[in-house]
Design a protein around this motif. Structure first.
Motif, PDB file in Angstrom:
ATOM      1  N   ASP A  51       0.726  -1.426   0.043  1.00 54.36           N
ATOM      2  CA  ASP A  51      -0.078  -0.240  -0.057  1.00 54.36           C
ATOM      3  C   ASP A  51       0.817   1.325  -0.259  1.00 54.36           C
ATOM      4  O   ASP A  51       0.350   2.163  -0.170  1.00 54.36           O
ATOM      5  CB  ASP A  51      -0.950  -0.083   1.313  1.00 54.36           C
ATOM      6  CG  ASP A  51      -1.948  -1.247   1.174  1.00 54.36           C
ATOM      7  OD1 ASP A  51      -2.191  -1.462   0.164  1.00 54.36           O
ATOM      8  OD2 ASP A  51      -2.154  -1.646   2.178  1.00 54.36           O
ATOM      9  N   LEU A  52       2.260   1.165   0.143  1.00 57.27           N
ATOM     10  CA  LEU A  52       2.957   2.215   0.390  1.00 57.27           C
ATOM     11  C   LEU A  52       4.120   2.543  -0.719  1.00 57.27           C
ATOM     12  O   LEU A  52       4.307   3.690  -1.002  1.00 57.27           O
ATOM     13  CB  LEU A  52       3.720   1.974   1.618  1.00 57.27           C
ATOM     14  CG  LEU A  52       2.901   2.075   2.905  1.00 57.27           C
ATOM     15  CD1 LEU A  52       3.782   1.887   4.200  1.00 57.27           C
ATOM     16  CD2 LEU A  52       2.106   3.460   3.198  1.00 57.27           C
ATOM     17  N   ALA A  53       4.320   1.663  -1.588  1.00 59.71           N
ATOM     18  CA  ALA A  53       5.358   1.408  -2.404  1.00 59.71           C
ATOM     19  C   ALA A  53       4.927   0.906  -3.770  1.00 59.71           C
ATOM     20  O   ALA A  53       4.033   0.023  -3.792  1.00 59.71           O
ATOM     21  CB  ALA A  53       6.791   1.016  -1.915  1.00 59.71           C
ATOM     22  N   ASN A  54       5.718   1.161  -5.010  1.00 60.65           N
ATOM     23  CA  ASN A  54       5.418   0.492  -5.886  1.00 60.65           C
ATOM     24  C   ASN A  54       6.428  -0.798  -6.214  1.00 60.65           C
ATOM     25  O   ASN A  54       6.000  -1.655  -6.999  1.00 60.65           O
ATOM     26  CB  ASN A  54       5.774   1.420  -7.222  1.00 60.65           C
ATOM     27  CG  ASN A  54       5.093   2.662  -7.203  1.00 60.65           C
ATOM     28  OD1 ASN A  54       5.735   3.915  -6.897  1.00 60.65           O
ATOM     29  ND2 ASN A  54       3.874   2.532  -7.609  1.00 60.65           N
ATOM     30  N   MET A  55       7.312  -0.998  -5.732  1.00 62.65           N
ATOM     31  CA  MET A  55       8.179  -2.136  -5.781  1.00 62.65           C
ATOM     32  C   MET A  55       8.906  -2.202  -4.437  1.00 62.65           C
ATOM     33  O   MET A  55       9.072  -1.087  -3.738  1.00 62.65           O
ATOM     34  CB  MET A  55       9.262  -2.081  -6.769  1.00 62.65           C
ATOM     35  CG  MET A  55       9.873  -0.793  -7.325  1.00 62.65           C
ATOM     36  SD  MET A  55      10.736  -0.840  -8.904  1.00 62.65           S
ATOM     37  CE  MET A  55      12.259  -1.725  -8.277  1.00 62.65           C
ATOM     38  N   TRP A  56       9.111  -3.385  -3.953  1.00 63.42           N
ATOM     39  CA  TRP A  56       9.780  -3.721  -2.764  1.00 63.42           C
ATOM     40  C   TRP A  56      10.549  -4.833  -2.867  1.00 63.42           C
ATOM     41  O   TRP A  56      10.270  -5.829  -3.560  1.00 63.42           O
ATOM     42  CB  TRP A  56       8.417  -4.093  -1.665  1.00 63.42           C
ATOM     43  CG  TRP A  56       7.425  -4.903  -2.268  1.00 63.42           C
ATOM     44  CD1 TRP A  56       7.460  -6.374  -2.370  1.00 63.42           C
ATOM     45  CD2 TRP A  56       6.392  -4.495  -2.856  1.00 63.42           C
ATOM     46  NE1 TRP A  56       6.507  -6.759  -2.959  1.00 63.42           N
ATOM     47  CE2 TRP A  56       5.707  -5.558  -3.364  1.00 63.42           C
ATOM     48  CE3 TRP A  56       5.873  -3.088  -3.486  1.00 63.42           C
ATOM     49  CZ2 TRP A  56       4.551  -5.501  -4.006  1.00 63.42           C
ATOM     50  CZ3 TRP A  56       4.683  -3.345  -3.894  1.00 63.42           C
ATOM     51  CH2 TRP A  56       4.069  -4.319  -4.410  1.00 63.42           C
ATOM     52  N   ARG A  57      11.798  -4.708  -2.238  1.00 65.56           N
ATOM     53  CA  ARG A  57      12.695  -5.978  -2.136  1.00 65.56           C
ATOM     54  C   ARG A  57      12.258  -7.233  -1.173  1.00 65.56           C
ATOM     55  O   ARG A  57      11.616  -6.871  -0.281  1.00 65.56           O
ATOM     56  CB  ARG A  57      14.179  -5.409  -1.580  1.00 65.56           C
ATOM     57  CG  ARG A  57      14.741  -4.568  -2.705  1.00 65.56           C
ATOM     58  CD  ARG A  57      15.424  -5.364  -3.616  1.00 65.56           C
ATOM     59  NE  ARG A  57      16.538  -6.292  -3.201  1.00 65.56           N
ATOM     60  CZ  ARG A  57      17.642  -6.055  -2.500  1.00 65.56           C
ATOM     61  NH1 ARG A  57      18.011  -4.902  -2.978  1.00 65.56           N
ATOM     62  NH2 ARG A  57      18.558  -7.166  -2.391  1.00 65.56           N
ATOM     63  N   ILE A  58      12.347  -8.289  -1.970  1.00 63.13           N
ATOM     64  CA  ILE A  58      11.725  -9.464  -1.049  1.00 63.13           C
ATOM     65  C   ILE A  58      12.933 -10.496  -0.963  1.00 63.13           C
ATOM     66  O   ILE A  58      12.673 -11.630  -0.594  1.00 63.13           O
ATOM     67  CB  ILE A  58      10.767 -10.089  -1.939  1.00 63.13           C
ATOM     68  CG1 ILE A  58      11.125 -10.431  -3.534  1.00 63.13           C
ATOM     69  CG2 ILE A  58       9.359  -9.208  -1.664  1.00 63.13           C
ATOM     70  CD1 ILE A  58      11.909 -11.506  -3.753  1.00 63.13           C
TER      71      ILE A  58
END
Length: 158
Positions: A51-58
């Motif tokens: 809900d906060l970012a367009n991409m996230w490291r996993i």
């Protein structure tokens, strides 16, 4: 694009990312926001990130080694449900034509690069590369501009 990449910075993860989100939204400009501050190295990933970012490291940082690429690919297996248009699971940069993937003109090295690029396309990962564009061979250019592979990367309906 703004990437918050501060896995070793002290502070509350939630507060840091919410502040960045609020500050970016306050500009009134469209910005692709990438979050690498969301416990990517501790297996304590928080779904609020969607809900906060367009991409996230996993996953952890990638390195240009076949085994590390497979490790980062494997890290994506429980995150598929979060990817959608405008929102991407990020297993880190493509390592095309770098390290173990350095193209040497052989069929083997070409196929390694094709496999790496294709796997990132299949999981709809961001297609960001860190290789030198100045000395790129035509074979490697053909890999990274493969329309069929990129179409798979962009297809969220099937």
């Amino acid at each position: 694009m703004i990437k918050v990449d501060a896995c070793s910075v002290k502070g509350n993860d939630t507060e840091i990312i919410f502040k960045w989100r609020d500050d970016l939204n306050a500009t009134g400009r469209t910005v692709l926001f990438s979050d690498c501050r969301n416990q990517c190295l501790t297996n304590n990933w928080k779904p609020w990130c969607v809900d906060l970012a367009n991409m996230w490291r996993i996953s952890g940082d990638i390195s240009p080694h076949w085994s590390n690429m497979l490790h980062n690919l494997d890290a994506t297996k429980s995150f598929g449900k979060y990817a959608q248009p405008g929102a991407w699971n990020d297993p880190d940069f493509l390592e095309v034509d770098i390290g173990d993937f350095q193209y040497d003109g052989t069929q083997r090295s070409l196929m390694m690069n094709q496999a790496h690029f294709s796997l990132w396309c299949i999981i709809s990962a961001p297609l960001i590369t860190g290789m030198s564009l100045t000395n790129m061979s035509q074979d490697i250019l053909d890999v990274i501009v493969n329309v069929d592979a990129i179409t798979v990367n962009q297809n969220y309906l099937n």
